[in-house]
Enzyme design. Structure first.
Site, PDB file in Angstrom:
ATOM      1  N   GLY A 108      40.071  45.141  42.445  1.00 57.09           N
ATOM      2  CA  GLY A 108      39.251  44.452  41.451  1.00 57.09           C
ATOM      3  C   GLY A 108      40.043  43.850  40.309  1.00 57.09           C
ATOM      4  O   GLY A 108      39.473  43.353  39.346  1.00 57.09           O
ATOM      5  N   TYR A 167      29.346  39.709  47.667  1.00 54.82           N
ATOM      6  CA  TYR A 167      29.708  38.712  46.656  1.00 54.82           C
ATOM      7  C   TYR A 167      29.050  37.378  46.995  1.00 54.82           C
ATOM      8  O   TYR A 167      28.403  36.753  46.155  1.00 54.82           O
ATOM      9  CB  TYR A 167      31.242  38.569  46.608  1.00 54.82           C
ATOM     10  CG  TYR A 167      31.712  37.621  45.540  1.00 54.82           C
ATOM     11  CD1 TYR A 167      32.070  38.080  44.281  1.00 54.82           C
ATOM     12  CD2 TYR A 167      31.782  36.249  45.782  1.00 54.82           C
ATOM     13  CE1 TYR A 167      32.489  37.205  43.284  1.00 54.82           C
ATOM     14  CE2 TYR A 167      32.197  35.368  44.800  1.00 54.82           C
ATOM     15  CZ  TYR A 167      32.552  35.849  43.566  1.00 54.82           C
ATOM     16  OH  TYR A 167      32.958  34.970  42.581  1.00 54.82           O
ATOM     17  N   SER A 189      44.533  39.551  45.332  1.00 59.38           N
ATOM     18  CA  SER A 189      44.585  38.421  46.266  1.00 59.38           C
ATOM     19  C   SER A 189      44.836  37.104  45.540  1.00 59.38           C
ATOM     20  O   SER A 189      45.601  36.265  46.024  1.00 59.38           O
ATOM     21  CB  SER A 189      43.324  38.343  47.123  1.00 59.38           C
ATOM     22  OG  SER A 189      42.188  38.449  46.330  1.00 59.38           O
ATOM     23  N   GLU A 249      40.773  30.330  49.266  1.00 62.16           N
ATOM     24  CA  GLU A 249      39.866  31.492  49.367  1.00 62.16           C
ATOM     25  C   GLU A 249      38.508  31.064  49.957  1.00 62.16           C
ATOM     26  O   GLU A 249      37.938  31.744  50.794  1.00 62.16           O
ATOM     27  CB  GLU A 249      39.683  32.095  47.973  1.00 62.16           C
ATOM     28  CG  GLU A 249      38.928  33.382  47.949  1.00 62.16           C
ATOM     29  CD  GLU A 249      39.825  34.615  47.782  1.00 62.16           C
ATOM     30  OE1 GLU A 249      39.403  35.669  48.225  1.00 62.16           O
ATOM     31  OE2 GLU A 249      40.929  34.511  47.225  1.00 62.16           O
ATOM     32  N   ASP A 260      39.795  34.018  38.365  1.00 66.23           N
ATOM     33  CA  ASP A 260      40.991  34.811  38.662  1.00 66.23           C
ATOM     34  C   ASP A 260      42.211  33.919  38.824  1.00 66.23           C
ATOM     35  O   ASP A 260      43.269  34.156  38.242  1.00 66.23           O
ATOM     36  CB  ASP A 260      40.778  35.626  39.948  1.00 66.23           C
ATOM     37  CG  ASP A 260      39.602  36.568  39.829  1.00 66.23           C
ATOM     38  OD1 ASP A 260      39.100  36.751  38.711  1.00 66.23           O
ATOM     39  OD2 ASP A 260      39.172  37.114  40.864  1.00 66.23           O
ATOM     40  N   SER A 289      42.426  41.530  41.011  1.00 67.64           N
ATOM     41  CA  SER A 289      42.880  40.241  41.540  1.00 67.64           C
ATOM     42  C   SER A 289      44.209  40.227  42.264  1.00 67.64           C
ATOM     43  O   SER A 289      45.017  39.315  42.087  1.00 67.64           O
ATOM     44  CB  SER A 289      42.947  39.221  40.410  1.00 67.64           C
ATOM     45  OG  SER A 289      41.747  38.567  40.355  1.00 67.64           O
ATOM     46  N   GLU A 304      31.197  38.384  33.442  1.00 65.00           N
ATOM     47  CA  GLU A 304      31.328  38.730  34.870  1.00 65.00           C
ATOM     48  C   GLU A 304      30.286  38.030  35.715  1.00 65.00           C
ATOM     49  O   GLU A 304      29.103  37.980  35.343  1.00 65.00           O
ATOM     50  CB  GLU A 304      31.183  40.247  35.006  1.00 65.00           C
ATOM     51  CG  GLU A 304      32.101  40.846  36.011  1.00 65.00           C
ATOM     52  CD  GLU A 304      33.565  40.683  35.619  1.00 65.00           C
ATOM     53  OE1 GLU A 304      34.188  39.704  36.087  1.00 65.00           O
ATOM     54  OE2 GLU A 304      34.067  41.519  34.859  1.00 65.00           O
ATOM     55  N   HIS A 305      30.751  37.501  36.837  1.00 68.12           N
ATOM     56  CA  HIS A 305      29.898  36.805  37.807  1.00 68.12           C
ATOM     57  C   HIS A 305      29.226  35.573  37.201  1.00 68.12           C
ATOM     58  O   HIS A 305      28.128  35.208  37.620  1.00 68.12           O
ATOM     59  CB  HIS A 305      28.839  37.753  38.404  1.00 68.12           C
ATOM     60  CG  HIS A 305      29.412  38.670  39.438  1.00 68.12           C
ATOM     61  ND1 HIS A 305      29.642  38.270  40.735  1.00 68.12           N
ATOM     62  CD2 HIS A 305      29.826  39.952  39.360  1.00 68.12           C
ATOM     63  CE1 HIS A 305      30.158  39.284  41.420  1.00 68.12           C
ATOM     64  NE2 HIS A 305      30.290  40.316  40.612  1.00 68.12           N
TER      65      HIS A 305
END
Ligand code: GLA
Length: 425
Positions: free
Chosen positions: A146, A244, A150, A182, A194, A148, A54-55
């Site tokens: 969370g 973010y 989008s 995005e 994603d 995804s 993650e991240h």
């Protein structure tokens, strides 16, 4: 004719009555737009969970996501003029533009911004639209949850346009177009995870993706007598995008500090001096420790520490899965959550409550937040036989601590974005 079967079990506030069925979407499309000379084509774009990693997609790390059987559908048909029209079954309003006009972000355009973002990036890449089109969106992916929604919209729409206009865009480029839109249109500096998994996923696998090279490997997701439960905090997310972007900026700051300090590294790793590292995840946790003293504050060091330890966990998690060692995978999920809570500080009380309550259950192998955090969803790897009691207990603990319900669903894996056959009326 293949049918989409919804076999996930929906519990709590995630009501079955709201389910979008793609066959009905094509019918609804014809009701709203009337009949036309071209066929209505329907595309299914999946949600994703990230098992671990993650991240770190924007830090050159490895990530390990899978697409899941929750879909956003895009029904689309060409028009004979140059208008483009967007509707969504669940959101009110009709958005109408001209394909020849320059499309810019406008707050009042709401979700249509995601679509206009894709159209404008495609045009900039040289795609020529000979006519306009009508679109109807129907989604079973919780918005801002969370998992995804989008990216499913961006990739589903970009793929649909590529198919109906014959642009022949590769799946990798579908992902990159989604990400570019995005960044430039929505001003969220997201990584590639994603969009990439949604564009390229294969059912029954998770994807080990190297975000520095975009090389990837499908790893069979064999979970024996276990499955993933998705747990949605149902927290109203605010300021998520700016937080973010702030985390991303802190990582860039950490990298700039390491570049400027030019620290020779004594422990083994890919690089021998910090001036040469292309991204944070090129360092091992040991190497980063050697550099601790150059960081002017603890926060920036902690952000970097999360990146390097998380990257190491991803490699171990993929190995554990390949070896069928679910207990080891579970321990890594727990460690990942702790790092996101303590070092990266993107969990918050809702996600911590879910992860802690889940990890306290004997049927749970391991749980962690998934996605950007600050609300959204967590995932838990749970024994099949104990799933119902697991959900009941976690729900009770969550309501007691937070004051409202979480939503739960079990999931299986899914393929990446694709066209589905419906009766083309
Ligand atoms: C969001 C972003 C991804 C990734 C995750 C965190 O989902 O879109 O690129 O950074 O957060 O891992």
């Amino acid at each position: 004719m293949p049918r989409i079967l919804f076999h996930d079990k929906i519990i709590s506030m995630d009501s079955l009555s709201e389910k979008i069925v793609p066959e009905n979407l094509a019918g609804e499309f014809n009701k709203l737009y009337g009949s036309g000379k071209d066929a209505v084509r329907v595309f299914a774009s999946p949600a994703r969970i990230n098992i671990i990693g993650e991240h770190i997609d924007y830090n050159g790390g490895n990530v390990f996501p899978a697409a899941i059987d929750r879909f956003l559908y895009v029904a689309v048909r060409k028009r004979s003029d140059t208008r483009i029209t967007y509707r969504d079954v669940k959101f009110p309003g009709v958005y109408s533009f001209n394909i020849r006009e320059g499309l810019a972000y406008k707050k009042e355009n709401d979700y249509a911004n995601y679509l206009n973002g894709i159209v404008s990036i495609l045009k900039r890449r040289g795609c020529v639209f000979p006519c306009g089109f009508d679109v109807l969106i129907g989604s079973n992916i919780p918005p801002a949850g969370g998992i995804s929604s989008s990216s499913a919209l961006e990739c589903g729409f970009a793929y649909a346009l590529s198919e109906i206009f014959g642009f022949g865009i590769s799946r990798k480029d579908i992902a990159l177009i989604g990400q570019q839109s995005e960044h430039e249109f929505m001003n969220v500096k997201c990584g590639i995870m994603d969009q990439f998994i949604i564009a390229t996923a294969k059912k029954d696998t998770a994807e080990l993706l190297d975000c520095a090279t975009l090389g990837f490997e499908y790893v069979p997701l064999v979970l024996d007598d276990c499955r993933f439960v998705v747990m949605n905090t149902q927290k109203k997310r605010q300021l998520t995008d700016s937080k973010y972007n702030e985390r991303r900026a802190q990582c860039e700051q950490a990298l700039a500090i390491l570049h400027a300090a030019k620290i020779p590294l004594t422990s083994a790793g890919k690089y021998a001096n910090t001036k040469d590292i292309p991204d944070l995840c090129s360092l091992t946790p040991k190497q980063l420790d050697e550099c601790k003293s150059v960081f002017p504050n603890e926060t920036i060091f902690k952000r970097a520490r999360h990146c390097v330890t998380e990257n190491e966990r991803v490699g171990k998690a993929a190995d554990a899965l390949k070896a069928g060692n679910l207990a080891a995978l579970g321990a890594l999920l727990k460690a990942s959550h702790a790092s996101l809570r303590d070092d990266y500080e993107v969990t918050g009380v809702e996600l911590d409550t879910l992860a802690d309550a889940a990890n306290a259950e004997s049927s749970c192998i391991g749980a962690r937040m998934t996605g950007a955090g600050f609300g959204g969803c967590a995932i838990a790897l749970v024994k099949n036989s104990g799933t119902e009691e697991f959900i009941d207990s976690v729900q009770r603990a969550y309501v007691k601590a937070i004051g409202y319900e979480a939503a739960f669903f079990t999931c299986t894996t899914a393929d990446g974005v694709r066209e589905i056959e419906t009766a083309r009326r």
